[in-house]
Motif scaffolding. Structure first.
Motif, PDB file in Angstrom:
ATOM      1  N   ALA A 182       0.855  -1.186   0.000  1.00  0.00           N
ATOM      2  CA  ALA A 182       0.000   0.000   0.000  1.00  0.00           C
ATOM      3  C   ALA A 182       0.889   1.233   0.000  1.00  0.00           C
ATOM      4  N   SER A 183       0.289   2.391  -0.235  1.00  0.00           N
ATOM      5  CA  SER A 183       1.043   3.642  -0.197  1.00  0.00           C
ATOM      6  C   SER A 183       1.433   3.977   1.237  1.00  0.00           C
ATOM      7  N   GLY A 184       2.683   4.385   1.397  1.00  0.00           N
ATOM      8  CA  GLY A 184       3.151   4.836   2.692  1.00  0.00           C
ATOM      9  C   GLY A 184       3.226   6.350   2.719  1.00  0.00           C
ATOM     10  N   PRO A 185       3.961   6.912   3.663  1.00  0.00           N
ATOM     11  CA  PRO A 185       4.104   8.376   3.716  1.00  0.00           C
ATOM     12  C   PRO A 185       4.892   8.887   2.518  1.00  0.00           C
ATOM     13  N   ARG A 186       4.654  10.122   2.146  1.00  0.00           N
ATOM     14  CA  ARG A 186       5.426  10.705   1.054  1.00  0.00           C
ATOM     15  C   ARG A 186       6.881  10.883   1.481  1.00  0.00           C
ATOM     16  N   SER A 187       7.767  10.651   0.517  1.00  0.00           N
ATOM     17  CA  SER A 187       9.194  10.769   0.791  1.00  0.00           C
ATOM     18  C   SER A 187       9.579  12.238   0.959  1.00  0.00           C
ATOM     19  N   PRO A 202       7.673  12.037  -3.653  1.00  0.00           N
ATOM     20  CA  PRO A 202       7.003  10.873  -4.231  1.00  0.00           C
ATOM     21  C   PRO A 202       6.425   9.972  -3.149  1.00  0.00           C
ATOM     22  N   TYR A 203       5.438   9.165  -3.536  1.00  0.00           N
ATOM     23  CA  TYR A 203       4.859   8.202  -2.612  1.00  0.00           C
ATOM     24  C   TYR A 203       5.876   7.109  -2.289  1.00  0.00           C
ATOM     25  N   THR A 204       5.807   6.630  -1.084  1.00  0.00           N
ATOM     26  CA  THR A 204       6.561   5.432  -0.721  1.00  0.00           C
ATOM     27  C   THR A 204       5.593   4.254  -0.676  1.00  0.00           C
ATOM     28  N   TYR A 205       6.160   3.055  -0.569  1.00  0.00           N
ATOM     29  CA  TYR A 205       5.343   1.842  -0.506  1.00  0.00           C
ATOM     30  C   TYR A 205       5.735   1.022   0.707  1.00  0.00           C
ATOM     31  N   VAL A 206       4.724   0.424   1.303  1.00  0.00           N
ATOM     32  CA  VAL A 206       4.913  -0.415   2.490  1.00  0.00           C
ATOM     33  C   VAL A 206       4.108  -1.691   2.301  1.00  0.00           C
TER      34      VAL A 206
END
Length: 237
Positions: free
Chosen positions: A165-170, A176-180
């Motif tokens: 899922a999308s994590g916090p923005r970098s 950019p979006y991060t992924y977790v």
């Protein structure tokens, strides 16, 4: 009416107008200790059996006494399940009944199975592994890690399976979006928490990862067998 209320109080029952928590007897103080423990075991096992998702410690604490050790209770239930084709497993932050791996082929032959993990390409498994170990991580960082563009399609496929899922923005330029990874990832691979991920030494021992290739950025699979996997990785921005 007054007599009915008096009768309820005489039997130790709260009025119907009181909260549901007060109506449910968690402590079972009127029972001998051994019988009380057995009843708590039955409550916990029944609740986990009926649930479609792993049941958390906080949920189980609502149905047993305050002095009850959930861990000891689970240990006793698991001991009674020894020799059965299923077990009580800590997974995704809770407990769930899961069949033992030895019976996977029989279950698959009888009713089919969840092929979610089996549907992933080797490329997708490697990207998922990288997200699991280094999350939160951006698509750009993944691409740099592997030395090859990681496409939006590949990320979308993993998201479609519910594994990331999308994590916090970098905090990097452009935010950019991060992924977790998700709870579904833990459940799919049988992990209770991310701390259960095998260390790199274990992966090396299993022949799944080479530390030398990892440091050299050379752990992507050979795509010479077909264009399908190559296209899955080399998408455009």
């Amino acid at each position: 009416m007054a007599e009915a209320t008096h009768a309820r109080r005489a039997k130790g029952r709260p009025d119907d107008g009181r909260s549901g928590d007060r109506l449910f007897d968690r402590e079972l103080d009127h029972l001998p200790a051994e019988v009380r423990w057995r009843e708590w075991m039955h409550r916990v096992e029944a609740t986990i059996f009926a649930a479609s998702e792993p049941v958390s410690r906080e949920t189980l604490a609502r149905i047993v006494g305050k002095s009850c050790s959930i861990d000891l209770l689970i240990d006793d239930i698991r001991e009674e399940l020894r020799g059965r084709p299923y077990d009580l497993i800590a997974v995704a932050g809770g407990w769930k009944h899961l069949t033992r791996p030895a019976y996977a082929d029989a279950i698959r032959a009888a009713v089919g199975g969840n092929e979610r993990a089996g549907d992933l390409t080797q490329s997708e498994v490697l990207v998922l592994m990288c997200i699991a170990y280094f999350q939160p991580i951006t698509r750009g960082e993944l691409s740099s890690f592997f030395g090859k563009e990681i496409s939006r399609d590949l990320i979308g496929h993993l998201r479609g399976f519910g594994l990331i899922a999308s994590g916090p923005r970098s905090p990097t330029p452009g935010a950019p979006y991060t992924y977790v990874t998700t709870k579904a990832f833990l459940l799919q691979f049988g992990f209770d928490t991310l701390r259960d991920l095998p260390d790199f030494e274990a992966l090396e021992d299993a022949g799944l990862l080479s530390k030398e290739k990892l440091l050299a950025g050379d752990i992507m699979p050979d795509f010479s067998g077909g264009e399908g996997e190559d296209a899955a990785i080399a998408g455009d921005e």
